[in-house]
Motif scaffolding. Structure first.
Motif, PDB file in Angstrom:
ATOM      1  N   TYR A  25      -6.465   9.759  11.770  1.00 28.24           N
ATOM      2  CA  TYR A  25      -6.348   9.702  10.307  1.00 28.24           C
ATOM      3  C   TYR A  25      -7.763   9.702   9.745  1.00 28.24           C
TER       4      TYR A  25
ATOM      5  N   TYR B 148      -9.895   9.582   6.040  1.00 33.41           N
ATOM      6  CA  TYR B 148     -10.111   9.627   4.596  1.00 33.41           C
ATOM      7  C   TYR B 148     -11.619   9.717   4.380  1.00 33.41           C
TER       8      TYR B 148
ATOM      9  N   ASN C 139      -5.848  14.442   3.636  1.00 34.20           N
ATOM     10  CA  ASN C 139      -5.343  15.113   2.442  1.00 34.20           C
ATOM     11  C   ASN C 139      -6.072  16.448   2.271  1.00 34.20           C
TER      12      ASN C 139
ATOM     13  N   SER D 145       0.915   7.331   2.781  1.00 32.91           N
ATOM     14  CA  SER D 145       0.990   5.885   3.020  1.00 32.91           C
ATOM     15  C   SER D 145       0.225   5.612   4.301  1.00 32.91           C
TER      16      SER D 145
ATOM     17  N   ASP E 105       0.845  -1.202   0.000  1.00 29.78           N
ATOM     18  CA  ASP E 105       0.000   0.000   0.000  1.00 29.78           C
ATOM     19  C   ASP E 105       0.876   1.246   0.000  1.00 29.78           C
ATOM     20  N   GLY E 106       0.430   2.266  -0.759  1.00 28.02           N
ATOM     21  CA  GLY E 106       1.208   3.496  -0.822  1.00 28.02           C
ATOM     22  C   GLY E 106       2.115   3.454  -2.035  1.00 28.02           C
TER      23      GLY E 106
ATOM     24  N   LYS F  46     -11.838   6.374  -0.161  1.00 35.80           N
ATOM     25  CA  LYS F  46     -10.924   5.717  -1.111  1.00 35.80           C
ATOM     26  C   LYS F  46     -10.455   4.363  -0.597  1.00 35.80           C
TER      27      LYS F  46
ATOM     28  N   GLU G  79      -7.716  -3.119   3.810  1.00 35.73           N
ATOM     29  CA  GLU G  79      -7.047  -1.974   4.427  1.00 35.73           C
ATOM     30  C   GLU G  79      -7.738  -1.621   5.741  1.00 35.73           C
TER      31      GLU G  79
END
Ligand code: P6P
Length: 332
Positions: A259, A261, A214, A244, A121-122, A271, A277
């Motif tokens: 974190y 997303y 992000n 990552s 991943d990443g 995502k 994940e």
């Protein structure tokens, strides 16, 4: 023992797995063997990752995977290595991989376990020497051994995981996993080819001042996310976003942090992938006293409907996630 007593730092992964065997009074060592198979593959991928620049195997491979992304050669290699190690190990009957459209049926009539994995991943970070990671979940198959693999075997909610973990190929390479009796971190010493217990019984700080999101998609966030991130800025928290997930998750697990997303225009369901994940990290978070949610429910309670389904992910220190959820609730 189940007290999560701190083990002597420096014991090897093999000795640790053997010592924890008693956590499974009825197991005959298959899960222990499966964990060893994963550690072996991690050592091989670690070597490939460290040599990527030299062997000039970085850069696009020219194919695209089910995600439609440029497939990096290391992605492909990591996928092959883990599938080969799990197949040879003999404990696994089916694999769901980010790199494979369909379920891989290993036609192993005695394998009791199903593995969902993101081999590397990443991947966008591979060529620029930023940490990348492997994420894995382990389930017991539901249908009888020897019968054909059914979708119910591979689409189980995260609460059914018997083990989960990640490998972080960073400034040092670490394997962090849980079998439901706490979270333990092992650091790889390549000169000896061994993982050594370096972070026994990891407990996530209940609060923190690091947020990972992000910010480039800020204008796409719903109001609750915007309001919570504004709060983080009012409080003077640090923004740390590596691109990552494993690296951001690991740092937040040890230091405290959150974190996020969230849903965006490009990814209205978030995502990140539920099966290979979010579920693994959600089990680790819960085992370390942290929280993982999709904004409405615990990640581990989500019943998967498709192999590669995405989910929003809010994961990290208990107090930070609880506060974020208050902001998300207000917007309704
Ligand atoms: P974005 C990497 O592709 C990944 O799956 C995670 O490891 C990472 O946190 C996220 O996606 C980055 O996505 O859209 O912020 O570039």
């Amino acid at each position: 023992d189940q007290t999560g007593m701190a083990y002597s730092v420096g014991t090897t992964l093999d000795r640790f797995i053997k010592s924890k065997q008693s956590d499974f009074p009825f197991a005959s060592g298959e899960l222990s063997q499966l964990l060893r198979d994963i550690a072996l593959a991690a050592k091989i991928v670690n070597r490939e990752t460290n040599r990527a620049g030299l062997a000039n195997i970085g850069g696009a491979f020219g194919q695209t995977n089910v995600q439609g992304e440029e497939q990096q050669k290391l992605d492909v290699i990591a996928n092959i290595r883990f599938i080969r190690a799990l197949s040879k190990g003999g404990e696994v009957c089916a694999i769901v991989s980010e790199e494979e459209d369909a379920v891989i049926d290993l036609h192993n009539t005695s394998g009791k376990y199903v593995v969902a994995i993101d081999p590397l991943d990443g991947s966008s970070n591979i060529d620029v020497n930023i940490s990348i990671g492997t994420i894995f979940s382990i389930y017991r198959r539901i249908t009888p051994a020897g019968s054909p693999i059914q979708m119910e075997d591979v689409m189980q909610p995260g609460s059914k995981q018997v083990a989960a973990g990640y490998v972080l190929y960073g400034s040092s390479t670490m394997l962090v996993y849980t079998t439901g009796f706490g979270v333990n971190g092992f650091t790889y010493e390549s000169s000896l080819g061994e993982f050594f217990l370096s972070h026994p019984n990891i407990q996530a700080p209940k609060d923190g001042n690091i947020y990972s999101i992000n910010e480039g998609s800020e204008l796409e966030w719903n109001k609750g996310v915007q309001d919570y991130i504004r709060l983080c800025k009012e409080k003077g928290y640090s923004a740390r976003y590596i691109g990552s997930l494993v690296a951001d998750f690991h740092r937040n697990l040890l230091k405290g942090g959150i974190y996020i997303y969230p849903p965006t225009q490009k990814n209205p369901n978030g995502k990140l992938r539920l099966l290979y994940e979010a579920n693994a990290l959600a089990l680790l978070a819960e085992q370390a006293g942290a929280i993982a949610t999709d904004g409405k429910q615990n990640i581990l309670s989500i019943q998967p409907e498709s192999l590669h389904q995405r989910t929003p992910l809010i994961i990290g220190s208990e107090k930070m996630v609880q506060t974020a959820m208050e902001y998300f609730a207000e917007e309704k």
